[in-house]
Design an enzyme around this catalytic site. Structure first.
Site, PDB file in Angstrom:
ATOM      1  N   SER A  64      -2.872 -13.713  -7.242  1.00 54.02           N
ATOM      2  CA  SER A  64      -2.150 -14.332  -6.134  1.00 54.02           C
ATOM      3  C   SER A  64      -1.367 -13.256  -5.397  1.00 54.02           C
ATOM      4  O   SER A  64      -0.844 -12.326  -6.005  1.00 54.02           O
ATOM      5  CB  SER A  64      -1.187 -15.393  -6.674  1.00 54.02           C
ATOM      6  OG  SER A  64      -0.186 -15.667  -5.715  1.00 54.02           O
TER       7      SER A  64
ATOM      8  N   GLU B 179       2.056 -12.842   2.735  1.00 49.91           N
ATOM      9  CA  GLU B 179       3.186 -12.659   1.832  1.00 49.91           C
ATOM     10  C   GLU B 179       4.226 -11.740   2.454  1.00 49.91           C
ATOM     11  O   GLU B 179       5.436 -11.898   2.222  1.00 49.91           O
ATOM     12  CB  GLU B 179       2.689 -12.146   0.472  1.00 49.91           C
ATOM     13  CG  GLU B 179       2.470 -10.634   0.362  1.00 49.91           C
ATOM     14  CD  GLU B 179       1.254 -10.129   1.108  1.00 49.91           C
ATOM     15  OE1 GLU B 179       0.610 -10.927   1.803  1.00 49.91           O
ATOM     16  OE2 GLU B 179       0.944  -8.926   1.010  1.00 49.91           O
ATOM     17  N   ASP B 180       3.753 -10.814   3.306  1.00 50.58           N
ATOM     18  CA  ASP B 180       4.691  -9.892   3.952  1.00 50.58           C
ATOM     19  C   ASP B 180       5.530 -10.587   5.023  1.00 50.58           C
ATOM     20  O   ASP B 180       6.714 -10.296   5.176  1.00 50.58           O
ATOM     21  CB  ASP B 180       3.941  -8.685   4.529  1.00 50.58           C
ATOM     22  CG  ASP B 180       2.681  -9.076   5.278  1.00 50.58           C
ATOM     23  OD1 ASP B 180       2.392 -10.286   5.396  1.00 50.58           O
ATOM     24  OD2 ASP B 180       1.976  -8.169   5.758  1.00 50.58           O
TER      25      ASP B 180
ATOM     26  N   ASN C 243       1.394 -13.584  -4.240  1.00 48.58           N
ATOM     27  CA  ASN C 243       2.811 -13.677  -4.600  1.00 48.58           C
ATOM     28  C   ASN C 243       3.171 -12.738  -5.750  1.00 48.58           C
ATOM     29  O   ASN C 243       4.335 -12.450  -5.970  1.00 48.58           O
ATOM     30  CB  ASN C 243       3.163 -15.115  -4.983  1.00 48.58           C
ATOM     31  CG  ASN C 243       3.060 -16.046  -3.790  1.00 48.58           C
ATOM     32  OD1 ASN C 243       3.535 -15.712  -2.703  1.00 48.58           O
ATOM     33  ND2 ASN C 243       2.440 -17.194  -3.982  1.00 48.58           N
TER      34      ASN C 243
ATOM     35  N   GLY D 218     -10.187 -12.465  13.504  1.00 46.16           N
ATOM     36  CA  GLY D 218      -9.319 -13.633  13.383  1.00 46.16           C
ATOM     37  C   GLY D 218      -8.016 -13.346  12.681  1.00 46.16           C
ATOM     38  O   GLY D 218      -7.295 -14.265  12.293  1.00 46.16           O
ATOM     39  N   HIS D 219      -7.706 -12.069  12.524  1.00 41.47           N
ATOM     40  CA  HIS D 219      -6.499 -11.711  11.784  1.00 41.47           C
ATOM     41  C   HIS D 219      -5.241 -12.239  12.472  1.00 41.47           C
ATOM     42  O   HIS D 219      -4.391 -12.855  11.838  1.00 41.47           O
ATOM     43  CB  HIS D 219      -6.434 -10.192  11.642  1.00 41.47           C
ATOM     44  CG  HIS D 219      -5.213  -9.706  10.942  1.00 41.47           C
ATOM     45  ND1 HIS D 219      -4.998  -9.946   9.601  1.00 41.47           N
ATOM     46  CD2 HIS D 219      -4.138  -9.030  11.392  1.00 41.47           C
ATOM     47  CE1 HIS D 219      -3.843  -9.409   9.264  1.00 41.47           C
ATOM     48  NE2 HIS D 219      -3.300  -8.852  10.336  1.00 41.47           N
TER      49      HIS D 219
ATOM     50  N   SER E  86      -6.384  -6.211   8.097  1.00 38.97           N
ATOM     51  CA  SER E  86      -6.036  -6.400   9.499  1.00 38.97           C
ATOM     52  C   SER E  86      -7.199  -6.069  10.429  1.00 38.97           C
ATOM     53  O   SER E  86      -7.164  -6.375  11.608  1.00 38.97           O
ATOM     54  CB  SER E  86      -4.827  -5.543   9.858  1.00 38.97           C
ATOM     55  OG  SER E  86      -5.049  -4.231   9.439  1.00 38.97           O
TER      56      SER E  86
END
Ligand code: NAG
Length: 327
Positions: free
Chosen positions: A139, A254-255, A141, A290-291, A286
């Site tokens: 994950s 997450e960033d 996270n 579709g980023h 990146s």
């Protein structure tokens, strides 16, 4: 000109022009040489500054707690070794934490290899601690899990495929020490209020080009950023679980979640430090199509979760004064 054809005029021109002209040309030449010398000196001092740094800014004489490097890796052992070999040479590094989220634990060989690399720099009373944080589930996270018994307050969160020179890292660490609640990083991103949808507040997410164009940013990405270790605890224990679930489900953002968390806690913008970036990996997420749409969705989703937009924009940028010779 009236005097042009007259003998007097010609005399004046003959007398004064060559003299004045050569002085001007000499002045110009002098200026050119001076600028070249200054430019060269600037380069040389940067170069030498890196080599003889301890000579004139002896950091080891000041007891500092240093920082922990938190490195996120996924199936790229060669990059991991490369980037650890680099960062352990930076003064101020206190410990190395590797976030491991592959189904198989790291091989004995890899652990031994990295341990040798880390130990090679642990000279005298300098001991760099090495820890693998092994996660069963994969994950995003995981990279922000609380680290128990972390001596250093500062965490330098980094991806395994980017390398910054030690001088950049140390500058960012200095900035962080001046503002330990703030996120200090090298990769800025921005958001803006998209006015096109009138009823609901809709936000846009902008990458490097937008930051360059607008000269503003409101996030620094955790692929290369310093933050206080307390935000790891907050990410896991205090941030709305729905945000963590969204990150895990979509394998993204997450960033951005960390940027929201810090901005909500401080009410202040992050700090962007100019650093030389060396990308040692191949393509990252990146560069996938579709980023930006996915990132835009994240920004809007998190703003809904927070019930407001906590991100604060700024145009401040920190540069190394040794590398700027125009004041
Ligand atoms: C944002 O910060 C406030 C004040 O510190 C806090 O009460 C609130 O829980 C935070 N919001 C979220 C969604 O974490």
């Amino acid at each position: 000109m009236v005097m042009r054809g007259s003998p007097l005029g010609r005399r004046i021109r003959q007398l004064s022009l060559p003299a004045a002209g050569s002085v001007k040309i000499k002045l110009l030449l002098c200026c050119c040489i001076c600028f070249t010398l200054i430019a060269l000196a600037g380069r040389a001092s940067t170069f030498m500054g890196r080599k003889h740094r301890n000579g004139f800014s002896d950091r080891s004489s000041v007891p500092r707690k240093g920082y922990a490097i938190l490195i996120n890796t996924w199936k790229r052992n060669d990059l991991l070794k490369k980037s650890i070999s680099h960062y352990i040479s930076c003064s101020g590094l206190h410990s190395v934490h590797i976030v491991w989220s592959e189904p198989d634990p790291p091989s004995d060989y890899l652990v031994k290899c990295i341990d040798t690399i880390v130990r090679s720099e642990s000279k005298g009373d300098r001991r760099i601690e090495l820890k693998f944080d092994i996660n069963k589930e994969d994950s995003l996270n995981n990279r922000f899990k609380e680290i128990k018994d972390l001596e250093a307050d500062a965490v330098f969160s980094i991806d395994d495929d980017v390398i910054f020179p030690c001088s950049s890292v140390e500058l960012a660490f200095d900035v962080w020490q001046s503002a330990p609640d703030t996120m200090v990083g090298f990769v800025p991103r921005m958001h803006w209020l998209d006015k096109s949808r009138n009823n609901m507040r809709h936000y846009g997410y902008g990458g490097w080009w937008s930051v360059w164009w607008m000269g503003q940013y409101s996030m620094v990405l955790s692929k290369a950023a310093f933050f206080h270790k307390k935000y790891l605890t907050m990410y896991t224990n205090e941030m709305p679980a729905s945000v963590r679930e969204y990150v895990a489900r979509n394998r993204n953002c997450e960033d951005i979640a960390m940027s929201f968390l810090v901005a909500n806690a401080t009410g202040a913008p992050p700090v962007w430090v100019k650093g030389k970036i060396f990308e040692i990996g191949t393509t990252g997420i990146s560069s996938l199509g579709g980023h930006n749409e996915r990132r835009t969705k994240c920004v809007n989703r998190f703003a809904t979760e927070y019930g407001k937009m906590p991100l604060v924009s700024t145009s401040m940028k920190v540069v190394d004064s040794r590398n700027t010779w125009f004041w």
